[in-house]
Write a protein that holds these residues in place. Structure first.
Motif, PDB file in Angstrom:
ATOM      1  N   SER A  73      32.907   6.702 -60.956  1.00 42.32           N
ATOM      2  CA  SER A  73      31.767   6.471 -60.066  1.00 42.32           C
ATOM      3  C   SER A  73      30.912   5.296 -60.519  1.00 42.32           C
ATOM      4  O   SER A  73      29.985   4.903 -59.808  1.00 42.32           O
ATOM      5  CB  SER A  73      30.904   7.747 -59.987  1.00 42.32           C
ATOM      6  OG  SER A  73      31.645   8.822 -59.458  1.00 42.32           O
ATOM      7  N   HIS A  74      31.226   4.747 -61.682  1.00 43.97           N
ATOM      8  CA  HIS A  74      30.493   3.577 -62.191  1.00 43.97           C
ATOM      9  C   HIS A  74      31.014   2.313 -61.509  1.00 43.97           C
ATOM     10  O   HIS A  74      32.218   2.166 -61.276  1.00 43.97           O
ATOM     11  CB  HIS A  74      30.679   3.472 -63.708  1.00 43.97           C
ATOM     12  CG  HIS A  74      29.713   2.544 -64.375  1.00 43.97           C
ATOM     13  ND1 HIS A  74      29.827   1.164 -64.309  1.00 43.97           N
ATOM     14  CD2 HIS A  74      28.608   2.790 -65.137  1.00 43.97           C
ATOM     15  CE1 HIS A  74      28.849   0.611 -64.994  1.00 43.97           C
ATOM     16  NE2 HIS A  74      28.086   1.569 -65.506  1.00 43.97           N
ATOM     17  N   SER A  75      30.120   1.382 -61.236  1.00 41.69           N
ATOM     18  CA  SER A  75      30.493   0.168 -60.507  1.00 41.69           C
ATOM     19  C   SER A  75      31.423  -0.745 -61.291  1.00 41.69           C
ATOM     20  O   SER A  75      32.096  -1.609 -60.708  1.00 41.69           O
ATOM     21  CB  SER A  75      29.230  -0.611 -60.108  1.00 41.69           C
ATOM     22  OG  SER A  75      28.514  -1.036 -61.272  1.00 41.69           O
ATOM     23  N   ARG A  76      31.487  -0.568 -62.618  1.00 40.48           N
ATOM     24  CA  ARG A  76      32.343  -1.444 -63.434  1.00 40.48           C
ATOM     25  C   ARG A  76      33.550  -0.734 -64.029  1.00 40.48           C
ATOM     26  O   ARG A  76      34.381  -1.390 -64.679  1.00 40.48           O
ATOM     27  CB  ARG A  76      31.520  -2.067 -64.573  1.00 40.48           C
ATOM     28  CG  ARG A  76      30.512  -3.109 -64.128  1.00 40.48           C
ATOM     29  CD  ARG A  76      29.793  -3.698 -65.341  1.00 40.48           C
ATOM     30  NE  ARG A  76      30.732  -4.209 -66.328  1.00 40.48           N
ATOM     31  CZ  ARG A  76      30.389  -4.535 -67.585  1.00 40.48           C
ATOM     32  NH1 ARG A  76      29.134  -4.373 -67.985  1.00 40.48           N
ATOM     33  NH2 ARG A  76      31.292  -5.004 -68.427  1.00 40.48           N
ATOM     34  N   ARG A 131      43.045  -4.603 -58.400  1.00 34.71           N
ATOM     35  CA  ARG A 131      42.872  -3.988 -57.080  1.00 34.71           C
ATOM     36  C   ARG A 131      41.505  -3.345 -56.925  1.00 34.71           C
ATOM     37  O   ARG A 131      40.946  -3.286 -55.833  1.00 34.71           O
ATOM     38  CB  ARG A 131      43.957  -2.932 -56.857  1.00 34.71           C
ATOM     39  CG  ARG A 131      45.330  -3.520 -56.570  1.00 34.71           C
ATOM     40  CD  ARG A 131      46.394  -2.436 -56.551  1.00 34.71           C
ATOM     41  NE  ARG A 131      47.678  -2.941 -56.074  1.00 34.71           N
ATOM     42  CZ  ARG A 131      48.821  -2.263 -56.130  1.00 34.71           C
ATOM     43  NH1 ARG A 131      48.827  -1.042 -56.674  1.00 34.71           N
ATOM     44  NH2 ARG A 131      49.931  -2.778 -55.655  1.00 34.71           N
ATOM     45  N   SER A 132      40.949  -2.843 -58.032  1.00 41.83           N
ATOM     46  CA  SER A 132      39.660  -2.159 -57.962  1.00 41.83           C
ATOM     47  C   SER A 132      38.481  -3.124 -57.959  1.00 41.83           C
ATOM     48  O   SER A 132      37.379  -2.757 -57.531  1.00 41.83           O
ATOM     49  CB  SER A 132      39.517  -1.197 -59.150  1.00 41.83           C
ATOM     50  OG  SER A 132      39.332  -1.918 -60.363  1.00 41.83           O
ATOM     51  N   GLY A 133      38.669  -4.331 -58.489  1.00 39.76           N
ATOM     52  CA  GLY A 133      37.566  -5.272 -58.618  1.00 39.76           C
ATOM     53  C   GLY A 133      36.630  -4.948 -59.763  1.00 39.76           C
ATOM     54  O   GLY A 133      35.547  -5.531 -59.874  1.00 39.76           O
ATOM     55  N   LYS A 134      37.047  -4.010 -60.640  1.00 40.33           N
ATOM     56  CA  LYS A 134      36.228  -3.631 -61.784  1.00 40.33           C
ATOM     57  C   LYS A 134      36.763  -4.289 -63.053  1.00 40.33           C
ATOM     58  O   LYS A 134      37.767  -5.005 -62.999  1.00 40.33           O
ATOM     59  CB  LYS A 134      36.194  -2.107 -61.910  1.00 40.33           C
ATOM     60  CG  LYS A 134      35.576  -1.420 -60.686  1.00 40.33           C
ATOM     61  CD  LYS A 134      35.496   0.085 -60.850  1.00 40.33           C
ATOM     62  CE  LYS A 134      34.843   0.750 -59.653  1.00 40.33           C
ATOM     63  NZ  LYS A 134      34.665   2.218 -59.827  1.00 40.33           N
ATOM     64  N   ASP A 135      36.093  -4.074 -64.188  1.00 41.14           N
ATOM     65  CA  ASP A 135      36.523  -4.783 -65.393  1.00 41.14           C
ATOM     66  C   ASP A 135      36.790  -3.885 -66.602  1.00 41.14           C
ATOM     67  O   ASP A 135      37.197  -4.367 -67.650  1.00 41.14           O
ATOM     68  CB  ASP A 135      35.502  -5.872 -65.773  1.00 41.14           C
ATOM     69  CG  ASP A 135      34.123  -5.325 -66.044  1.00 41.14           C
ATOM     70  OD1 ASP A 135      33.413  -4.988 -65.085  1.00 41.14           O
ATOM     71  OD2 ASP A 135      33.756  -5.226 -67.215  1.00 41.14           O
TER      72      ASP A 135
END
Length: 296
Positions: A77-80, A130-134
């Motif tokens: 649920s975290h944006s990163r 694919r997620s755009g997270k890091d």
């Protein structure tokens, strides 16, 4: 005369039934499915480590029935942070199908194990892209049984050690099984506990107790965020508003509790329940109360 084809509507429930049956049955074989030795029998070549696309993934090491799915959805649920369903990398193998294939790969400074490592790394990288997270977190409980292999693949990996009272794990696993064998359940939980204790004493880990996660989710998730160096976000606690993929057997917990979208209170271990001596010793080492050992 040909049998009529089963409709897509009929296939779905039957397939789900098979998955549920597998998930509530004891493992058909040892889950310690360590993929391939470092070199094949008779071989002497060991490839150097190839560059990694994902240098420092995070792995959750835990037993089954320890609350790893609630932990996953809170992190996801975290944006990163990308924490997908169980990835089961350890079961993803490379087959060198001809006698000359190993020679061809050796010319590329690759062997079977390193080819599998490159594949695993690419899967994680693709998931992140694919997620755009890091930051990526893999929470597959059987990873615990092969953590030395993960450490060889990613020397800079980070590890969250998720602990739960072994007595509660035994009770949860017993409830989940259709025809539980107490000795087999104890042996399975002990297998995970031994590897967790091994990792706790060998790796630089961030330890989380499932009981703390459910009782104090904000404080616990703040610590989880500090470990990989991301800012805490209050939206993590409202995981039910986010998309976490399908909750289904063999990819994590699928119970009504996880589907509720709310953190549920942890089931406490019965203090009077007897554990095998070694499992009781590990529980005490983790700081859990256990009944007095039987007199000899």
């Amino acid at each position: 005369m040909r049998e009529p084809r089963m409709s897509a509507i009929g296939k779905g429930p039957r397939r789900r039934g098979r998955l549920v049956a597998r998930a509530v049955s004891p493992p058909r074989r040892n889950l310690d499915a360590v993929p391939s030795p470092r070199t094949a029998p008779g071989a002497s070549y060991a490839a150097p480590r190839a560059p990694r696309l994902v240098r420092s993934p995070v792995f959750v090491l835990s037993s089954v029935r320890s609350g790893s799915t609630p932990l996953r959805v809170l992190l996801n649920s975290h944006s990163r942070v990308r924490a997908p369903h169980e990835m089961h990398l350890r079961t993803l193998h490379v087959n060198l199908s001809r006698e000359f294939t190993a020679d061809a790969m050796q010319a590329r400074e690759l062997d079977k194990e390193e080819l599998e490592h490159v594949l695993w790394d690419r899967v994680l990288h693709l998931e992140l892209a694919r997620s755009g997270k890091d930051v990526i977190v893999d929470k597959t409980p059987p990873n615990t049984l092969v953590w030395p292999r993960l450490h060889r693949c990613w020397p800079d990996a980070r590890y969250i050690l998720l602990l739960r009272h072994p007595g509660a794990v035994v009770a949860s696993l017993t409830d989940r099984r259709r025809h539980p064998d107490p000795a087999a359940v104890h042996a399975e939980v002990l297998g995970y506990a031994e590897k967790l204790e091994e990792a706790r004493n060998s790796l630089d880990v961030h330890v989380v107790r499932y009981e703390d996660l459910t009782a104090e989710p904000e404080r616990t998730t703040r610590g989880l965020c500090a470990y990989p160096g991301v800012e805490w976000e209050s939206g993590m606690l409202d995981y039910g508003t986010k998309d976490h993929g399908a909750f289904r057997p063999q990819l994590g917990d699928w119970s009504p509790a996880i589907r509720s979208g709310r953190i549920q209170a942890a089931r406490r271990a019965d203090p009077t329940a007897e554990l095998p001596p070694r499992l009781a010793d590990i529980a005490r080492a983790w700081g859990y109360p256990v009944g007095a050992p039987p007199r000899r």
